[in-house]
Write an enzyme that holds these catalytic residues in place. Sequence first.
Site, mmCIF file in Angstrom:
data_model
loop_
_atom_site.group_PDB
_atom_site.id
_atom_site.type_symbol
_atom_site.label_atom_id
_atom_site.label_comp_id
_atom_site.label_asym_id
_atom_site.label_seq_id
_atom_site.Cartn_x
_atom_site.Cartn_y
_atom_site.Cartn_z
ATOM 1 N N HIS A 20 39.028 42.638 43.708
ATOM 2 C CA HIS A 20 39.227 43.879 42.949
ATOM 3 C C HIS A 20 40.714 44.243 42.891
ATOM 4 O O HIS A 20 41.251 44.528 41.809
ATOM 5 C CB HIS A 20 38.435 45.006 43.618
ATOM 6 C CG HIS A 20 38.557 46.331 42.937
ATOM 7 N ND1 HIS A 20 37.673 46.748 41.970
ATOM 8 C CD2 HIS A 20 39.478 47.329 43.072
ATOM 9 C CE1 HIS A 20 38.042 47.949 41.540
ATOM 10 N NE2 HIS A 20 39.119 48.319 42.197
ATOM 11 N N GLU A 21 41.370 44.199 44.046
ATOM 12 C CA GLU A 21 42.797 44.530 44.087
ATOM 13 C C GLU A 21 43.634 43.478 43.360
ATOM 14 O O GLU A 21 44.661 43.794 42.764
ATOM 15 C CB GLU A 21 43.259 44.662 45.536
ATOM 16 C CG GLU A 21 42.614 45.819 46.295
ATOM 17 C CD GLU A 21 42.879 47.164 45.653
ATOM 18 O OE1 GLU A 21 43.958 47.347 45.026
ATOM 19 O OE2 GLU A 21 42.006 48.045 45.746
ATOM 20 N N HIS A 24 43.926 44.471 39.770
ATOM 21 C CA HIS A 24 44.988 45.459 39.542
ATOM 22 C C HIS A 24 46.364 44.775 39.575
ATOM 23 O O HIS A 24 47.237 45.079 38.757
ATOM 24 C CB HIS A 24 44.932 46.549 40.613
ATOM 25 C CG HIS A 24 43.713 47.423 40.522
ATOM 26 N ND1 HIS A 24 43.306 48.004 39.353
ATOM 27 C CD2 HIS A 24 42.826 47.817 41.479
ATOM 28 C CE1 HIS A 24 42.211 48.724 39.582
ATOM 29 N NE2 HIS A 24 41.900 48.622 40.858
#
Length: 355
Positions: A20-21, A24
């Site tokens: 998920h990170e 980003h």
Amino acid sequence: MTIVYILAAILMFGLLIAVHELGHFLAAKACGVQVNEFSIGMGPCLYDRKRGETQYSLRLLPIGGFCAMEGEEEQSDNPRALNNQGFWKKFGIFAAGAFMNFLTGFVIVLILYSGAQQFLVAQVAGVAPEFQEKNGVTLQEGDEFYAINGQRVYVYSDVSLLLGLNQGAPLDLVVLRDGEKITYSDLAWDTFTAMDGETYTGYGIYRNARTEPATVLNKLTYSWRNTVDFARIVWLSLRMLVTGEAGLNDVSGPVGIVSTITEVGQQSETARQALDNILYFAALIAVNLAVMNLLPIPALDGGHIFFLILDTLAIRLFRRKIPDRYENALNSACFALLMGFMLLVTFHDVFKLFQ
């Protein structure tokens, strides 16, 4: 073996949050936003190395990670800071984490289906003798289930799920017959004769399955449908929580999920089967994280997107953005509420373990 499944569950959570990170991070880099630190893991730093403007870190606790962008938490005059970017760059960066989780779920399902020989397609096997009398219409053997009460049938198991959710109420059904969509409205929930001659309460529709060969195209198609189906299950679960059809007993936090993974692994007959079942569960959790993170709740990515849209509207209508202090205060309050809810669910999960 229990400790193996517990460690596998912890690793799974860590990898999904790290992915998920990473979403980003990749989006920020692609948009030219300055990333100060990208970390795998949380807690004390075990290893770090700086390349260019970004510090890459490996931390002790394998429970996620973070992507620290310039201008993310506070205003910055740096033209490459997040707060100085336009609408679409911010939107893409905020949504990239959920996109990566969804993509991860799709890839896992695709890997699991890579060895499939065929797929099941739900179809009508016939109807009860009373069906035409009660409904004024009939179905034909071989009709393929396409949609139930407006919900698309993506995989074979959807038919049982969607009919179960609708039991007791009239049914709207769409079937495919020779490639054409046929719509039936307000099919009766009543007493019908089953295929074995016994009477039962239901819709009077007999079901079976036909098979389709697992070509490369079908593997991609069914993997995509299965992943979208996971997202739909999350939305249905949220709706049931809001309407009261589900309660705290039906919600699981990290402890409950670890317990479920352990149970799934232990009940599997072989190590390969255990791995496949855990990977399937991981795909479901990945999609769950994607959907939940896009909810318009402050402190989540969806909350950031919601405020981004509000700010854009405020600037166009009133020539000024919403003061940051309001967004920060609401984010902090909602984060505290989310943590409180997670603690409640965790305590409940632990309590269930000792029941």
